[in-house]
Design an enzyme around this catalytic site. Structure first.
Site, PDB file in Angstrom:
ATOM      1  N   GLU A  42       0.849  -1.197   0.000  1.00 17.26           N
ATOM      2  CA  GLU A  42       0.000   0.000   0.000  1.00 17.26           C
ATOM      3  C   GLU A  42       0.883   1.244   0.000  1.00 17.26           C
ATOM      4  OE1 GLU A  42      -3.708  -0.381   2.314  1.00 17.26           O
ATOM      5  OE2 GLU A  42      -3.262   1.601   3.127  1.00 17.26           O
ATOM      6  N   ASP A  69       0.244   5.319   0.712  1.00 16.36           N
ATOM      7  CA  ASP A  69      -0.840   6.163   1.228  1.00 16.36           C
ATOM      8  C   ASP A  69      -0.540   7.645   1.277  1.00 16.36           C
ATOM      9  OD1 ASP A  69      -2.324   3.946   2.040  1.00 16.36           O
ATOM     10  OD2 ASP A  69      -1.421   3.907   4.028  1.00 16.36           O
ATOM     11  N   GLU A  86      -2.764  10.415   3.376  1.00 12.47           N
ATOM     12  CA  GLU A  86      -3.926  10.538   4.246  1.00 12.47           C
ATOM     13  C   GLU A  86      -3.916  11.893   4.930  1.00 12.47           C
ATOM     14  OE1 GLU A  86      -3.375   7.106   6.807  1.00 12.47           O
ATOM     15  OE2 GLU A  86      -4.875   5.989   5.671  1.00 12.47           O
ATOM     16  N   THR A  93       1.894  10.079   5.293  1.00 10.03           N
ATOM     17  CA  THR A  93       2.210   9.135   4.208  1.00 10.03           C
ATOM     18  C   THR A  93       2.675   7.819   4.829  1.00 10.03           C
ATOM     19  OG1 THR A  93       4.547   9.763   4.029  1.00 10.03           O
ATOM     20  CG2 THR A  93       2.981  11.022   2.701  1.00 10.03           C
ATOM     21  N   ASN A  94       2.411   6.724   4.110  1.00 10.31           N
ATOM     22  CA  ASN A  94       2.877   5.437   4.606  1.00 10.31           C
ATOM     23  C   ASN A  94       3.144   4.513   3.417  1.00 10.31           C
ATOM     24  OD1 ASN A  94       3.613   3.435   6.418  1.00 10.31           O
ATOM     25  ND2 ASN A  94       1.616   3.307   7.435  1.00 10.31           N
ATOM     26  N   GLY A 119       3.907   0.769   8.895  1.00  9.60           N
ATOM     27  CA  GLY A 119       4.821   1.256   9.931  1.00  9.60           C
ATOM     28  C   GLY A 119       5.951   2.090   9.352  1.00  9.60           C
ATOM     29  N   GLU A 173       5.726   5.404   8.393  1.00 14.58           N
ATOM     30  CA  GLU A 173       5.052   6.695   8.268  1.00 14.58           C
ATOM     31  C   GLU A 173       6.044   7.843   8.184  1.00 14.58           C
ATOM     32  OE1 GLU A 173       4.712   4.679  10.955  1.00 14.58           O
ATOM     33  OE2 GLU A 173       2.610   4.043  11.077  1.00 14.58           O
ATOM     34  N   TRP A 178      -8.838   5.929  15.958  1.00 11.21           N
ATOM     35  CA  TRP A 178      -7.454   6.341  15.760  1.00 11.21           C
ATOM     36  C   TRP A 178      -7.260   7.813  16.119  1.00 11.21           C
ATOM     37  CZ3 TRP A 178      -5.046   6.896  10.174  1.00 11.21           C
ATOM     38  CH2 TRP A 178      -3.685   7.211  10.296  1.00 11.21           C
TER      39      TRP A 178
END
Ligand SMILES: *[C@@H]1O[C@H](CO)[C@@H](O)[C@H](O)[C@H]1NC(C)=O
Ligand SMILES: *[C@@H]1O[C@H](CO)[C@@H](O)[C@H](O)[C@H]1NC(C)=O
Ligand SMILES: *[C@@H]1O[C@H](CO)[C@@H](O)[C@H](O)[C@H]1NC(C)=O
Ligand SMILES: *[C@@H]1O[C@H](CO)[C@@H](O)[C@H](O)[C@H]1NC(C)=O
Length: 280
Positions: A109, A111, A113, A126-127, A135, A137, A199
Site C-alpha cells: 500500500e 498512502d 492521508e 504518508t505510509n 509502519g 510513516e 485512531w
C-alpha cells in the site's frame, strides 16, 4: 468590431479551449472508477468532473479504480473538508488489498492521508506497506490550506522508486535498494472519507456536514496483466524511463528543503530500528 470586445472574445475562446482540452485530459469518473462503498454519500458534481464524498455518523464513502496497476504516475486533485474535521480521515492511496476486505497483513500500500484538523498547519500523513503492516510513516505539515483550494497529490511508482508529490513538489521518496522491502503486488487506487475515531478521537458532528472533493480521473498507470506482469516494467512507459528512476537535482533540493521545513515525523528515526531504505 470594437477592439475591447474582440480581445474579450479571443481571451474567452482561448480559455474555453484550454478548459475543454483540460477537461478531456482529466478523464471520466465512470470510465476509470466506481463507487466502492457508501454510495448514498457519494455525488458526482460539475458534469462528472468532481466527485464529492460526504461523511456523517451513518457512513463515509469511498471510490476505487476499476483496474489493477503494475506501475504508474497516479494523481488526484483534492480539497479536504473545510470544517473542523478532527477524527475524520480523507485519503488517496494505492493498495493491493481487495476492496472491502479486512486489512490483511502482507499487502502492499502507498498512502496519502489527511488527518482531520481545523487549524493551520494541516497535516499530511504518508505510509508505505510492503508485504506487511506498514509502519513506515512520514508526516508533514502543508505549506498551504488544503481545505480552501484543490491541490494535486501524486504517487510515482516504478521498480526503482516510489515518490510522493504535492503540487509537483516531492515530499517523500522510497527507494528500491538492496534488501529493501519494496511493494511488488499489483495495486488499484482508492479514495475515501471516513470516521477514524478509534485512531483520531471523536468527531464533533455538529461542525458538519463534512465533504471532500476530488477531481482528475485520468489514470496514468500500466494496467496489470497477470499473464505478463513484466509489461509494467517496460522502460517505454513514461513513468518507467531512466529519468524517473530518481529525482532530478532540482527535485532533490526541493525534497531536502521540504524534509527540513515540514516533516515532523519520520519512522526512520523514531523506532530505533535499522531500515535499509533509511540509510542514504
Ligand atoms: C465549505 O465546503 C462546503 C461544501 O463543499 C461549501 O458549500 C462551503 O462554501 C465551504 N465553505 C468555505 C468557507 O469554504
Ligand atoms: C492538529 O494540529 C496541531 C497543531 O498544529 C497538532 O499539534 C496536531 O498534531 C494536529 N493533529 C492532527 C491529527 O493532525
Ligand atoms: C527492486 O530492484 C531490483 C533490482 O533492480 C529488481 O530486480 C526488483 O524487481 C525490484 N523490485 C520491485 C518489487 O520492483
Ligand atoms: C462542536 O462544534 C460546535 C459547533 O461549532 C461547538 O459549538 C461545540 O463547542 C463543539 N464541541 C466540542 C466538544 O468541541
Amino acid at each position: 468590431m470594437d477592439h475591447f470586445l474582440l480581445s474579450l472574445l479571443v481571451t474567452l475562446s482561448v480559455s474555453l479551449g484550454k478548459y475543454a482540452s483540460k477537461a478531456a485530459d482529466d478523464g471520466s469518473f465512470d470510465q476509470n472508477y466506481y463507487v466502492a462503498w457508501g454510495s448514498n454519500h457519494f455525488t458526482l458534481l460539475d458534469q462528472g468532473k468532481t466527485a464529492q464524498l460526504l461523511v456523517d455518523p451513518s457512513s463515509g464513502a469511498g471510490f476505487s479504480s476499476k483496474q489493477e496497476y503494475g506501475s504508474g504516475y497516479f494523481g488526484m486533485r483534492m480539497k479536504i473538508p473545510n470544517k473542523s474535521s478532527k477524527g475524520l480521515i480523507t485519503t488517496f492511496y494505492l493498495t493491493s488489498k481487495p476492496v472491502n476486505q479486512p486489512t490483511a497483513n502482507y499487502h502492499d500500500e502507498i498512502d496519502f492521508e489527511f488527518l482531520g484538523n481545523n487549524t493551520m498547519p494541516y497535516t499530511i500523513h504518508t505510509n508505505v506497506y510492503a508485504k506487511d503492516n506498514g509502519g513506515r510513516e512520514q508526516e508533514f505539515h502543508l505549506w498551504f490550506d488544503p481545505t480552501q483550494d484543490f491541490h494535486n497529490y501524486e504517487i510515482l511508482w516504478n521498480q526503482h522508486q516510489i515518490a510522493f508529490f504535492v503540487d509537483q513538489v516531492p515530499i517523500r521518496v522510497f527507494k528500491n535498494k538492496t534488501n529493501v522491502n519494496f511493494p511488488s503486488h499489483s495495486m488499484h487506487i482508492e479514495a475515501s472519507l471516513w470516521n477514524a475515531k478509534d485512531w483520531q478521537g471523536d468527531v464533533n458532528w455538529s461542525e458538519g456536514p463534512f465533504t471532500a472533493l476530488y477531481q482528475s480521473f485520468r489514470i496514468n498507470g500500466c494496467p496489470y496483466q497477470s499473464s505478463n506482469p513484466q509489461q509494467c516494467y517496460s522502460s517505454k512507459l513514461p513513468w518507467n524511463g531512466k529519468k524517473k528512476w530518481q529525482l532530478n537535482r532540482a527535485q532533490q533540493a526541493k525534497l531536502e528543503e521540504v524534509r527540513k521545513k515540514y516533516m515532523f515525523y519520520d519512522y526512520c528515526y523514531q523506532r530505533g530500528q535499522n531500515y535499509p531504505e533509511c540509510s542514504s
